[in-house]
Design a protein around this motif. Structure first.
Motif, PDB file in Angstrom:
ATOM      1  N   ASN A  81      -1.125  -0.855  -9.739  1.00 14.68           N
ATOM      2  CA  ASN A  81      -1.734  -2.034 -10.368  1.00 14.68           C
ATOM      3  C   ASN A  81      -1.274  -2.208 -11.805  1.00 14.68           C
ATOM      4  N   ARG A  82      -1.226  -1.114 -12.554  1.00 23.36           N
ATOM      5  CA  ARG A  82      -0.782  -1.189 -13.952  1.00 23.36           C
ATOM      6  C   ARG A  82       0.665  -1.653 -14.039  1.00 23.36           C
ATOM      7  N   LEU A  83       1.504  -1.128 -13.163  1.00 27.89           N
ATOM      8  CA  LEU A  83       2.902  -1.569 -13.150  1.00 27.89           C
ATOM      9  C   LEU A  83       2.972  -3.075 -12.916  1.00 27.89           C
ATOM     10  N   GLN A  84       2.232  -3.532 -11.932  1.00 27.80           N
ATOM     11  CA  GLN A  84       2.224  -4.950 -11.585  1.00 27.80           C
ATOM     12  C   GLN A  84       1.731  -5.798 -12.761  1.00 27.80           C
ATOM     13  N   GLU A  85       0.680  -5.345 -13.416  1.00 25.70           N
ATOM     14  CA  GLU A  85       0.116  -6.074 -14.558  1.00 25.70           C
ATOM     15  C   GLU A  85       1.099  -6.190 -15.715  1.00 25.70           C
ATOM     16  N   THR A  86       2.017  -5.230 -15.844  1.00 28.11           N
ATOM     17  CA  THR A  86       2.995  -5.277 -16.935  1.00 28.11           C
ATOM     18  C   THR A  86       4.273  -6.004 -16.532  1.00 28.11           C
ATOM     19  N   GLY A  87       4.303  -6.531 -15.317  1.00 30.02           N
ATOM     20  CA  GLY A  87       5.442  -7.328 -14.885  1.00 30.02           C
ATOM     21  C   GLY A  87       6.504  -6.588 -14.094  1.00 30.02           C
ATOM     22  N   VAL A  88       6.267  -5.329 -13.765  1.00 31.74           N
ATOM     23  CA  VAL A  88       7.216  -4.576 -12.952  1.00 31.74           C
ATOM     24  C   VAL A  88       7.053  -5.011 -11.496  1.00 31.74           C
ATOM     25  N   ALA A  89       8.161  -5.231 -10.817  1.00 31.59           N
ATOM     26  CA  ALA A  89       8.109  -5.558  -9.394  1.00 31.59           C
ATOM     27  C   ALA A  89       7.680  -4.295  -8.633  1.00 31.59           C
ATOM     28  N   VAL A  90       6.555  -4.385  -7.946  1.00 35.54           N
ATOM     29  CA  VAL A  90       5.983  -3.219  -7.273  1.00 35.54           C
ATOM     30  C   VAL A  90       5.750  -3.530  -5.803  1.00 35.54           C
ATOM     31  N   GLU A  91       6.120  -2.587  -4.981  1.00 37.54           N
ATOM     32  CA  GLU A  91       5.750  -2.625  -3.574  1.00 37.54           C
ATOM     33  C   GLU A  91       4.858  -1.417  -3.350  1.00 37.54           C
ATOM     34  N   HIS A  92       3.662  -1.661  -2.855  1.00 37.21           N
ATOM     35  CA  HIS A  92       2.710  -0.576  -2.631  1.00 37.21           C
ATOM     36  C   HIS A  92       2.298  -0.590  -1.165  1.00 37.21           C
ATOM     37  N   GLN A  93       2.358   0.565  -0.547  1.00 37.81           N
ATOM     38  CA  GLN A  93       1.899   0.700   0.832  1.00 37.81           C
ATOM     39  C   GLN A  93       1.025   1.929   0.935  1.00 37.81           C
ATOM     40  N   GLU A  94      -0.142   1.747   1.530  1.00 41.23           N
ATOM     41  CA  GLU A  94      -1.051   2.869   1.741  1.00 41.23           C
ATOM     42  C   GLU A  94      -1.063   3.210   3.232  1.00 41.23           C
ATOM     43  N   PHE A  95      -1.023   4.482   3.513  1.00 39.66           N
ATOM     44  CA  PHE A  95      -1.024   4.960   4.887  1.00 39.66           C
ATOM     45  C   PHE A  95      -2.441   5.417   5.249  1.00 39.66           C
ATOM     46  N   ALA A  96      -3.103   4.612   6.046  1.00 45.80           N
ATOM     47  CA  ALA A  96      -4.504   4.841   6.409  1.00 45.80           C
ATOM     48  C   ALA A  96      -4.675   6.169   7.148  1.00 45.80           C
ATOM     49  N   GLY A  97      -5.740   6.878   6.779  1.00 44.66           N
ATOM     50  CA  GLY A  97      -6.102   8.112   7.471  1.00 44.66           C
ATOM     51  C   GLY A  97      -5.195   9.296   7.210  1.00 44.66           C
ATOM     52  N   GLN A  98      -4.282   9.161   6.234  1.00 41.20           N
ATOM     53  CA  GLN A  98      -3.313  10.231   5.982  1.00 41.20           C
ATOM     54  C   GLN A  98      -3.707  11.059   4.761  1.00 41.20           C
TER      55      GLN A  98
END
Length: 132
Positions: A81-98
């Motif tokens: 989130n912080r990266l995104q807020e500062t303008g960095v292009a971010v791809e975030h993926q969360e792996f459920a149950g891992q």
């Protein structure tokens, strides 16, 4: 603690604000921390946790993968989130149950999905750089 025990524990500690996550027992957490940091306040140094870096806007396009049950997942989400807020292009993926280290010690199919995601991201970044 096996995977099912981690999931059961995560369900017990669920709050309304956060997804379930597994926190290691206090003594184990202290041992892990001692491997990486000499003093408690060092945990907030940007080299121990990039979340606390003063400046993030010069960082390149970033992929952040999180494991839902990892005790560090909330910190990783905040970092994305912080990266995104500062303008960095971010791809975030969360792996459920891992849990933490699922790419090495978890369900092989889910681990393969994560490794493929990393490979695809790097391929895209490298191809974009070649075109520039």
């Amino acid at each position: 603690m096996n995977r099912q025990e981690m999931i059961d524990l995560a369900k017990q500690i669920r709050s309304d604000e956060e997804r379930p996550q597994v926190t290691p027992p206090p003594e184990q957490a202290r041992q892990f921390n001692a491997m990486y940091i000499a003093r408690a306040e060092d945990a907030y140094h940007h080299l121990a946790s990039p979340l606390y870096a003063a400046q993030l806007d010069a960082l390149p396009q970033t992929l952040v993968l999180t494991a839902e049950l990892d005790s560090l997942a909330q910190e990783a989400r905040q970092y994305a989130n912080r990266l995104q807020e500062t303008g960095v292009a971010v791809e975030h993926q969360e792996f459920a149950g891992q849990p933490h280290a699922f790419t090495h010690h978890g369900d092989a199919n889910v681990a393969l999905q994560a490794w493929q995601r990393i490979a695809d991201f790097l391929r895209h970044v490298y191809q974009s750089a070649k075109r520039s």
